[in-house]
Each structure stands twice: as C-alpha cells, then as structure tokens.
Write a protein that holds these residues in place. Structure first.
Motif, PDB file in Angstrom:
ATOM      1  N   GLY A 109      53.240  38.332  33.010  1.00 43.29           N
ATOM      2  CA  GLY A 109      52.119  37.694  33.677  1.00 43.29           C
ATOM      3  C   GLY A 109      51.752  38.471  34.920  1.00 43.29           C
ATOM      4  N   ALA A 110      51.008  37.833  35.800  1.00 39.96           N
ATOM      5  CA  ALA A 110      50.680  38.470  37.065  1.00 39.96           C
ATOM      6  C   ALA A 110      51.845  38.367  38.038  1.00 39.96           C
ATOM      7  N   LEU A 111      52.688  37.354  37.855  1.00 42.01           N
ATOM      8  CA  LEU A 111      53.855  37.161  38.712  1.00 42.01           C
ATOM      9  C   LEU A 111      55.135  37.642  38.045  1.00 42.01           C
ATOM     10  N   ARG A 112      55.203  37.548  36.735  1.00 38.77           N
ATOM     11  CA  ARG A 112      56.361  38.049  35.989  1.00 38.77           C
ATOM     12  C   ARG A 112      55.999  39.428  35.433  1.00 38.77           C
ATOM     13  N   LEU A 113      56.416  40.477  36.111  1.00 37.12           N
ATOM     14  CA  LEU A 113      56.089  41.830  35.676  1.00 37.12           C
ATOM     15  C   LEU A 113      57.098  42.288  34.625  1.00 37.12           C
ATOM     16  N   HIS A 114      56.616  43.136  33.738  1.00 33.82           N
ATOM     17  CA  HIS A 114      57.460  43.634  32.655  1.00 33.82           C
ATOM     18  C   HIS A 114      57.794  45.104  32.894  1.00 33.82           C
TER      19      HIS A 114
END
Length: 554
Positions: free
Chosen positions: A25-30
């Motif tokens: 997501g925008a907060l959970r980066l991969h």
C-alpha cells in the motif's frame, strides 16, 4: 484486446488463511530488487490534475521517476529508498490520496472509465465512486462494521450498465439499471458444502452466460436497490462478507473463498440493508448488464455537448516521467481537470474540445503512448523479468518491446510508437525492470490471484490483486489458423520463468524464456497446464514471427 483474467487453481476445500494478505500500500511498502514499492489506491481511477502532478513529483523525487498503472486502475511507485515512507505518506495525505491510514489498502474500486463521457450507460457512476470511498473510510462502525478488516485483494466494481467492469470478477459489483436503480451483485462462493472445490476457472462474468445466479453450486446474492442507496449498500454488503468470514474461521480474503455453509446470501444481505433503512428487492433471475462492452479503444471518444475524451493505452502499464507529465499537463488544460486510469492499464482524458482532443492524440502518440485501436501493443503482456526479478531467465520486457516493434515493421507500420517503447523498455530494464505488468500488479504473491488487463483493449484481461477468476473468452482459433471475422487474435504473455506470474486466463499464447536469448512458444488453453499443441523453441529475434504464427495472425 485486453488480456483474459488470470486463472486461479481449484482446490478441494476453502483456503484457511493463516495471515493477512501481503498486498502493498502507500503505508505498507514492499521490498523489491529495485528498491521499495508503494501502491497508491485511486478509487475508480479518478485523479484530479493536481493529484496527478503530486504523484508524478513523488515518483521523480522519491522513486525511479516512473509510474505503473495497475490492473485496478491504481498507481505504483518503484525504486523508493529506505526511510522515505513518512515523507511519501505526508505528501499523499496533503494531496487527498490517503484519506484514512487505517483504510489505505481496502480502497480497491474499479469503475466504468467512460461513464458520463460518451452518452452510454444508465448512470454516471463517478458519484458512486466518491460516495463508496467515503463509506469505506468513514462509515459509521455501528452500521458498516470496521471495513478496515477487508483484505487488500477485496474488490468493488461500479458498472454504469455497459458491462465493462462487471466482467472483472469483483467481490461486490454495482450495475446501473435503466430505471435509475442498481443491481447489487456479490461474487459466487467457489467452494461447495461437501468440501469439493468448485472449478474456479469459471468465467468471472458468468452472469453474461447463465444469468445473475452464476455458475457456482452456491448462487450469488443479487438485489435491486435505488441508485441513491447503491454506494452505501455496497459497503454494507462488504460488511456482510466480513461477518461471514469471521463465522467461517477461514479468514477468507475474497467472497469466492468462503465455504458454502458461510456464503453471503441474498437473505443475509437484504436483512442487513433493511436494518440500515435501505429497500432491496431480491433479483434471483436478473440478467447481467446489457451485452458486455469492451474496454475503451485507444483514440478519440466523442461525447455529448461537443466535448471529447482521449483514451490512451500505456505499453506494459508503465509511464515514464515525461509521459506522465504530458498526461498531467493535458488534464490540467481540459474542462474536466482530471484524468481517469482504467483497469486495462490505460488513461482517459475527459473534457476536451474536438481540436484539443486531436492535438492531444498526436502529442501522446509522439510520446510513445498508444492512441490507435490497431496498435500491436494491444493484448500483449509481460512479467517483471530481469533485473527486477531474480528468478527470471531473461529481460522479458525489452524482448517484448522488440517483438512488438518487429510486428509493427512486418505489418508495414511506422513502428514509431513501438520503437520508442522498445527503447524505453531497454532503458527500464537496464535501470530496474520491475514495472507493473499488463496482467496484474507486480508485488510477489499478488499476480496469480489477480486478473489484470493488458495494455489497452484487446480480448480478455487480467486484474491486480483481487478479482474473481477470469473472464474466459469464446474459443478462438488454434495455432496457425487465421482468426475469423470479428474474432480477436489470442492474447500473448511473455514470462521469464515457469511461474508465469500474472499470465492471462482463457486461451493465450505463452512465450516462456528458456535462457538469456531463447523462448518456448505455445498456445495454452483455459485452465490447462499443458499446451494445446507442440511448442516451438526460438531465439528472441524470432519471437515476433513465432508469436504471430501461434496467434493465427500470419
């Protein structure tokens, strides 16, 4: 010819999820080989010109400068450095692109991209998009429950009645009706009560073939609601899914994963809607939308009152900084001051005068984007490939661009757009070839379960994380045969390894890398692991001819 949706393997019982989904997501980066990846949810693909400019600056200043359009009309920024997450989030919040941290990954909404622009459809669903997004992010917990519990794969589709996004296998679909209302349709449960897994190669839009009840042993819930109630009804339907998922103990991510004894039923949804003051009429025999329409073809779109739109396909779903800047500039000069990203990895620019629309087409084509409905890019997809994926045996994106350029040259075209894309793909690969592919979002673990579209209209299609198993096209021609009138050539997917991440469903041409400079080409059938005929081993330079023969276009 969009790529057909990715197939999902059938199982003997519903999956028991031991963890939350891994969708970025925008907060959970991969973390990826080319730096971190952020996925920015854009419900309905709707961006103001200002928001588009902000995202472009984010990509240039924090990422690698390029933007990937996903198969749900969202955006991905790649090449992010460690430690930039706080600044990224702050910029997105200021631009209105991160309205709720808690609901970042659940705002997965696709919508008919030409709604309100071409005089087709029964309603302008852009208003539904905004109302549904508000309900997802700020609904009253007592009414909706906590919708932040939805997985990052759960999908809403808002169809204006033309039948384009209704075929994408969403978990909750709204379809506008001629009487000012909407059909609220839940995905069918794929697993039967006896424990046997229904064959999840079933077409995503089984409504088009078998009515709204679908093709599963467990009928899907279909109800009619007033148009003004439709967005809130969709949010409540998602809350009903969460209730059933908790009861099942399976932690299901998608409606189709629920065991039959815990399926979302018409009665259950109707009761929840009634408790919220929404009148709903069960429609067990309701037809789907009118004959499903294909995605927007590249080029001019004529609208009412002298306004035009321009539909653009983005090769392999990736726009470089110059291309995105051009799209943003054109959007800011239009009367609409917006751009719309499509589930087919394209962009629609609305609100243009006829002269401005023609000028925009010319400028976009010069920039290497697709504005012609006969482009050889349509129906072509590729996985990440080298160097973005350590498992890939080849730089498949550069080889795909070369294949498309060779195809256009062989057809006597100017090859300008394909050649420019070939050059860009080579640059991309050398710098960090991990872009979003034509057939689904690129984060590992997402693609196989996500139907995601190809670069612009072409038959079939494939989605980002989440839709139901895919739309299976009518049987097409076999290898080496000429497609009949009105039959589009088979979609093509170029893969760097045996996993074939993001490949389409239905019948498709499989070009599998066998090494640095070799490919094995075969036609694969819907749901089958083995090719329909003998494969052909070729070099990368021979790929265009071999694929053309397999597609039946030679």
């Amino acid at each position: 010819m969009p790529l057909p949706p990715t197939t999902t393997p059938s199982g003997d019982e519903p999956p028991i999820r031991g963890r939350d989904d891994a969708c970025p997501g925008a907060l959970r980066l991969h973390p990826a080989d080319d730096g971190s990846l952020a996925r920015i949810r854009v419900p309905g693909g709707l961006l103001t010109a200002r928001q588009a400019a902000v995202v472009g600056r984010v990509a240039e200043e924090l990422g690698d400068g390029r933007l990937d359009i996903t198969s749900r009309g969202n955006l991905q920024v790649r090449g992010l450095e460690a430690g930039c997450g706080a600044e990224l989030a702050a910029r997105l919040r200021t631009a209105g692109l991160l309205p709720s941290d808690r609901h970042d990954r659940v705002r997965n909404v696709v919508a008919s991209p030409l709604s309100g622009l071409d005089g087709e459809g029964y309603a302008d669903v852009t208003a539904w998009v905004r109302e549904l997004d508000a309900a997802l992010c700020g609904g009253t917990p007592a009414e909706h429950g906590e919708l932040s519990g939805l997985s990052g794969r759960f999908l809403f589709a808002l169809d204006d009645g033309r039948g384009d996004v209704a075929t994408l296998g969403a978990d909750v679909t709204l379809i506008a009706t001629p009487d000012g209302g909407a059909l609220l349709r839940m995905a069918a449960t794929a697993c039967r009560a006896d424990g046997a897994g229904a064959d999840r190669r079933v077409v995503a839009d089984d409504v088009a073939q078998q009515g709204a009840g679908g093709g599963s042993d467990t009928p899907r819930a279909v109800l009619w609601v007033r148009g003004g109630d439709a967005p809130r009804a969709a949010a409540l339907a998602a809350a009903e899914f969460l209730t059933r998922a908790r009861e099942s103990g399976t932690r299901a991510w998608r409606v189709r994963e629920l065991p039959a004894q815990h399926a979302v039923t018409t009665e259950g949804v109707a009761a929840r809607l009634a408790a919220a003051g929404i009148d709903a009429v069960p429609q067990p025999d309701a037809p789907g939308p009118r004959t499903p329409q294909p995605p927007p073809a590249p080029g001019l779109v004529t609208g009412p009152e002298g306004r035009h739109a321009v539909s653009v396909a983005v090769p392999l779903g990736r726009a470089d900084a110059d291309q995105w800047r051009l799209l943003t500039t054109l959007a800011s000069r239009s009367g609409a001051d917006e751009l719309r990203m499509t589930p087919w990895r394209g962009v629609v620019l609305p609100g243009l005068s006829p002269d401005d629309a023609r000028d925009a087409c010319s400028a976009l084509s010069e920039a290497g984007l697709v504005t012609a409905p006969d482009s050889p890019w349509l129906g072509v997809g590729a996985c990440t490939g080298r160097p973005g994926c350590a498992k890939s045996l080849a730089d498949v994106r550069a080889d795909t661009a070369r294949m498309v350029a060779d195809t256009e040259r062989a057809a006597g075209g100017t090859a300008r757009g394909a050649a420019g894309a070939e050059r860009r793909a080579g640059d991309t690969a050398r710098e960090a070839a991990g872009a979003g592919q034509v057939a689904g979002d690129t984060a590992p673990g997402d693609e196989r379960d996500e139907p995601g579209p190809g670069a612009g209209p072409a038959p079939g299609l494939v989605l980002e994380p989440g839709p139901d198993p895919g739309l299976v096209p009518e049987p097409g021609p076999g290898p080496g045969t000429e497609p009949g009138p009105g039959i589009a050539p088979l979609p093509v997917y170029v893969s760097g390894c045996e996993r074939r991440c993001g490949h389409p469903g239905g019948r498709w041409v499989d070009a599998l890398a066998t090494g640095d400079a070799g490919y094995r080409v075969a036609v694969r059938g819907a749901g089958r692991d083995t090719p329909e005929a003998d494969s052909v081993d070729v070099t990368a330079e021979q790929l265009a001819d071999a694929v053309a023969a397999a597609r039946g276009t030679t």
